[in-house]
Design a protein around this motif. Structure first.
Motif, PDB file in Angstrom:
ATOM      1  N   ALA A 129      19.639  37.995 -48.810  1.00 19.63           N
ATOM      2  CA  ALA A 129      20.635  38.301 -49.657  1.00 19.63           C
ATOM      3  C   ALA A 129      20.602  39.585 -50.315  1.00 19.63           C
ATOM      4  O   ALA A 129      21.617  40.117 -50.427  1.00 19.63           O
ATOM      5  N   GLY A 130      19.610  40.223 -49.994  1.00 16.46           N
ATOM      6  CA  GLY A 130      19.657  41.622 -50.562  1.00 16.46           C
ATOM      7  C   GLY A 130      18.576  42.443 -49.755  1.00 16.46           C
ATOM      8  O   GLY A 130      17.686  41.963 -48.997  1.00 16.46           O
ATOM      9  N   PRO A 131      18.824  43.702 -49.847  1.00 13.56           N
ATOM     10  CA  PRO A 131      17.838  44.708 -49.102  1.00 13.56           C
ATOM     11  C   PRO A 131      16.158  44.654 -49.254  1.00 13.56           C
ATOM     12  O   PRO A 131      15.642  45.013 -48.411  1.00 13.56           O
ATOM     13  N   GLN A 132      15.705  44.000 -50.293  1.00 16.26           N
ATOM     14  CA  GLN A 132      14.485  44.258 -50.658  1.00 16.26           C
ATOM     15  C   GLN A 132      13.514  43.270 -49.575  1.00 16.26           C
ATOM     16  O   GLN A 132      12.276  43.449 -49.723  1.00 16.26           O
ATOM     17  N   HIS A 133      14.231  42.410 -48.885  1.00 12.35           N
ATOM     18  CA  HIS A 133      13.132  41.836 -48.035  1.00 12.35           C
ATOM     19  C   HIS A 133      13.365  42.279 -46.558  1.00 12.35           C
ATOM     20  O   HIS A 133      12.810  41.621 -45.519  1.00 12.35           O
ATOM     21  N   ALA A 134      13.725  43.703 -46.347  1.00 16.15           N
ATOM     22  CA  ALA A 134      13.940  44.016 -45.061  1.00 16.15           C
ATOM     23  C   ALA A 134      12.797  44.029 -44.278  1.00 16.15           C
ATOM     24  O   ALA A 134      12.921  44.154 -42.933  1.00 16.15           O
ATOM     25  N   LEU A 135      11.476  44.107 -45.002  1.00 15.74           N
ATOM     26  CA  LEU A 135      10.570  44.319 -43.946  1.00 15.74           C
ATOM     27  C   LEU A 135      10.169  42.924 -43.414  1.00 15.74           C
ATOM     28  O   LEU A 135       9.036  42.951 -42.738  1.00 15.74           O
ATOM     29  N   ALA A 136      10.552  41.935 -43.800  1.00 14.35           N
ATOM     30  CA  ALA A 136      10.185  40.530 -43.505  1.00 14.35           C
ATOM     31  C   ALA A 136       9.891  40.271 -41.791  1.00 14.35           C
ATOM     32  O   ALA A 136       8.979  39.687 -41.318  1.00 14.35           O
ATOM     33  N   GLY A 137      10.916  40.564 -41.187  1.00 17.03           N
ATOM     34  CA  GLY A 137      10.889  40.610 -39.733  1.00 17.03           C
ATOM     35  C   GLY A 137       9.978  41.102 -39.123  1.00 17.03           C
ATOM     36  O   GLY A 137       9.150  40.472 -38.265  1.00 17.03           O
ATOM     37  N   GLU A 138       9.574  42.383 -39.445  1.00 19.43           N
ATOM     38  CA  GLU A 138       8.529  43.160 -38.720  1.00 19.43           C
ATOM     39  C   GLU A 138       7.194  42.546 -39.236  1.00 19.43           C
ATOM     40  O   GLU A 138       6.220  42.440 -38.420  1.00 19.43           O
ATOM     41  N   HIS A 139       6.918  42.371 -40.516  1.00 15.57           N
ATOM     42  CA  HIS A 139       5.597  41.835 -40.913  1.00 15.57           C
ATOM     43  C   HIS A 139       5.485  40.318 -40.839  1.00 15.57           C
ATOM     44  O   HIS A 139       4.185  39.884 -40.727  1.00 15.57           O
ATOM     45  N   THR A 140       6.427  39.546 -40.575  1.00 19.51           N
ATOM     46  CA  THR A 140       6.050  38.040 -40.535  1.00 19.51           C
ATOM     47  C   THR A 140       6.686  37.285 -39.345  1.00 19.51           C
ATOM     48  O   THR A 140       5.743  36.732 -38.574  1.00 19.51           O
ATOM     49  N   LEU A 141       7.989  37.578 -38.878  1.00 19.36           N
ATOM     50  CA  LEU A 141       8.596  36.914 -37.702  1.00 19.36           C
ATOM     51  C   LEU A 141       7.893  37.436 -36.490  1.00 19.36           C
ATOM     52  O   LEU A 141       7.370  36.716 -35.491  1.00 19.36           O
ATOM     53  N   LYS A 142       7.899  38.803 -36.149  1.00 25.01           N
ATOM     54  CA  LYS A 142       7.403  39.480 -34.906  1.00 25.01           C
ATOM     55  C   LYS A 142       5.987  39.094 -34.658  1.00 25.01           C
ATOM     56  O   LYS A 142       5.617  38.825 -33.528  1.00 25.01           O
ATOM     57  N   PRO A 143       4.914  38.928 -35.709  1.00 26.52           N
ATOM     58  CA  PRO A 143       3.774  38.653 -35.245  1.00 26.52           C
ATOM     59  C   PRO A 143       3.947  37.057 -34.760  1.00 26.52           C
ATOM     60  O   PRO A 143       2.601  36.729 -33.958  1.00 26.52           O
ATOM     61  N   VAL A 144       4.527  36.341 -35.013  1.00 23.31           N
ATOM     62  CA  VAL A 144       4.456  34.935 -34.787  1.00 23.31           C
ATOM     63  C   VAL A 144       4.957  34.852 -33.325  1.00 23.31           C
ATOM     64  O   VAL A 144       4.565  34.044 -32.522  1.00 23.31           O
ATOM     65  N   LEU A 145       6.295  35.730 -33.071  1.00 20.28           N
ATOM     66  CA  LEU A 145       6.452  35.596 -31.716  1.00 20.28           C
ATOM     67  C   LEU A 145       5.722  36.135 -30.959  1.00 20.28           C
ATOM     68  O   LEU A 145       5.496  35.597 -29.779  1.00 20.28           O
ATOM     69  N   SER A 146       5.159  37.128 -31.462  1.00 21.08           N
ATOM     70  CA  SER A 146       3.717  37.733 -30.386  1.00 21.08           C
ATOM     71  C   SER A 146       2.685  36.843 -30.018  1.00 21.08           C
ATOM     72  O   SER A 146       2.319  36.584 -28.814  1.00 21.08           O
ATOM     73  N   GLU A 147       2.286  35.911 -30.884  1.00 16.09           N
ATOM     74  CA  GLU A 147       1.246  34.833 -30.729  1.00 16.09           C
ATOM     75  C   GLU A 147       1.753  33.964 -29.608  1.00 16.09           C
ATOM     76  O   GLU A 147       1.027  33.360 -28.985  1.00 16.09           O
ATOM     77  N   ILE A 148       3.148  33.564 -29.650  1.00 20.16           N
ATOM     78  CA  ILE A 148       3.495  32.725 -28.604  1.00 20.16           C
ATOM     79  C   ILE A 148       3.795  33.104 -27.311  1.00 20.16           C
ATOM     80  O   ILE A 148       4.329  32.562 -26.404  1.00 20.16           O
ATOM     81  N   GLY A 149       3.721  34.633 -27.267  1.00 21.84           N
ATOM     82  CA  GLY A 149       3.915  35.272 -26.173  1.00 21.84           C
ATOM     83  C   GLY A 149       4.849  36.371 -25.889  1.00 21.84           C
ATOM     84  O   GLY A 149       5.157  36.931 -24.785  1.00 21.84           O
ATOM     85  N   CYS A 150       5.821  36.230 -26.915  1.00 25.59           N
ATOM     86  CA  CYS A 150       7.133  36.968 -26.612  1.00 25.59           C
ATOM     87  C   CYS A 150       6.677  38.610 -26.619  1.00 25.59           C
ATOM     88  O   CYS A 150       5.793  38.956 -27.275  1.00 25.59           O
TER      89      CYS A 150
END
Lengths: 165, 165, 165, 165
Positions: free
Chosen positions: C105-126
């Motif tokens: 909804a707003g720009p203040q969560h823009a780092l969420a993908g880098e800090h939270t989604l990418k590490p999980v994707l990395s863990e499953i092998g992506c």
């Protein structure tokens, strides 16, 4: 309550410092008793055991509350601040109440304090019950985010609700 | 002090739950007044506004301290726990003291609580002054890490130092 | 290049899905060959080994590139998306090229993908060579951030530079 | 393929450097063409625009692959390494393939590279398709984790599968 601010901006007298002092005073009702300008320590931070660095650490250890303030460099705290944090042993600050403050050019790095600065402060022993505070460099003196944060941070630190400035 | 544990393990009666209850009692001196087993809520967590979910939220809101416990799935908390945390609005838990606990198969995921669970708890309003606690599934009942953590967590939460078990 | 989008929004036909399809097509020059709407899997995601979930996993495994898309809930990806990611073993996706996309909804969560989604994707092998992309819900169809990201993501994935829409 | 290693250990000739060189050679089949020992740059890293620092940046920019290596200090990369990363503008390394390597005393900080170093490298423009590699200081020369990582990293970087040492 003795508050100390630690300023991780390579430029002396930065907005980071002024914002840190303002937040410390708004949160606790009194100005900080000391300010540690890491830019003054300079090359002493590149080694271990410098007397000036030890004195700065003692100032931090003597505080009731420490506010660690950094500009946002590369979406996280400055290397200068990290040099100082590296001088502490794991857990050395033994449950010392602390606040993480970051100033940034735009709102898109607002999560940096929560995801990067607070975990390091936790590692050296700090207790950070409040959210990290992120202020825009262009609006550090007043913003709705600041007022909302002050109410929650005061509650988290067991302090009276701050008055309006 | 009323402690509530929230258990994010898809299996009922898991080690996650038993560890959460043990940690709650060791930290506060009394067993939890309630335990929310998210596995019992099941599909109700996939939508919004279910009465059972609202009741679980009320249990959390009435606590003096909430211990959120999760197994480590993919180097972070479980999807089941996140479904429940997604039911809270940002800041809804208004400075509620909370503890993040994760159990994992090996030591290499020990930073998961600090980097992933505490930031989400902070977003929904919790105060997490202590470090996240990470326990090995195979040694959750006793470990040197647990004893060290209890001392620091008690100090961080303003509780008396815990006795030995 | 066969692109598959995985959509972690609990609402079917969400902006998350439309944004994922648009980004996939802009990045690769062709629409996705399949879309996995996790909301359709529902309660099957709460257990292990459901045939529908296995089929969805097979769709992901057959792709040349997978775009994982989520709304931003509590400053990170949705619990629904995490339920699906929990169905993969560590490393199961064996260097599969992937993109992390979040809408907020707003720009203040823009780092969420880098800090939270990418590490999980990395863990499953992506493999996630490009930065996480964060789009405002109100401006997902066009934004300067998107154009900048497309140039860098194409380079990171070894694809031709995307044309203008 | 020209590989450059960047070493963020304050001690010259550290295990961090030797590990970085070994990993670079194992991954690509050839020793690095250059090594940037940040400890040699010293106080020049505390300011901006030093010729020595610019030369080090040019070395990094000329590489086909950059391996950034750091000891683990306070559960994350060293302040010394961050000083150097702060010298780059956001996106300056424009999709440069990079690897994040951290050495630590114990396994409990194994997630540090994924959660802290890779996001900073992404911010300055690097592409990090492989997982961050974390090696125990006491076992950096050989470990099962290293062999597993090499296979996946080679696939992620489009390199031939590495042979045994």
């Amino acid at each position: 309550m003795d508050v100390v601010v630690v300023v991780g901006n390579p430029k002396l007298g930065s907005r980071t410092r002024r914002a840190a002092e303002m937040v410390a005073e708004r949160l606790t009702g009194a100005p900080p008793v000391a300010g540690v300008e890491l830019a003054e320590l300079g090359p002493a931070l590149l080694g271990w055991g410098s007397p000036e660095v030890e004195a700065a650490k003692d100032t931090v250890k003597a505080a009731d509350l420490v506010l660690f303030a950094s500009p946002t460099f590369k979406a996280t705290y400055s290397g200068l601040l990290k040099l100082f944090l590296d001088q502490f042993a794991a857990g050395e600050l033994a449950a010392k109440p602390a606040v993480a403050l970051m100033l940034g050019a735009g709102p898109q790095h607002a999560l940096a304090g929560e995801h990067t600065l607070k975990p390091v402060l936790s590692e050296i022993g700090c207790s950070c019950p409040a959210p990290a505070l992120y202020l825009l460099e262009s609006a550090w003196e007043s913003s709705p985010e600041l007022e909302t944060w002050l109410v929650r941070a005061a509650a988290a630190h067991g302090l009276p609700a701050p008055g309006r400035p």
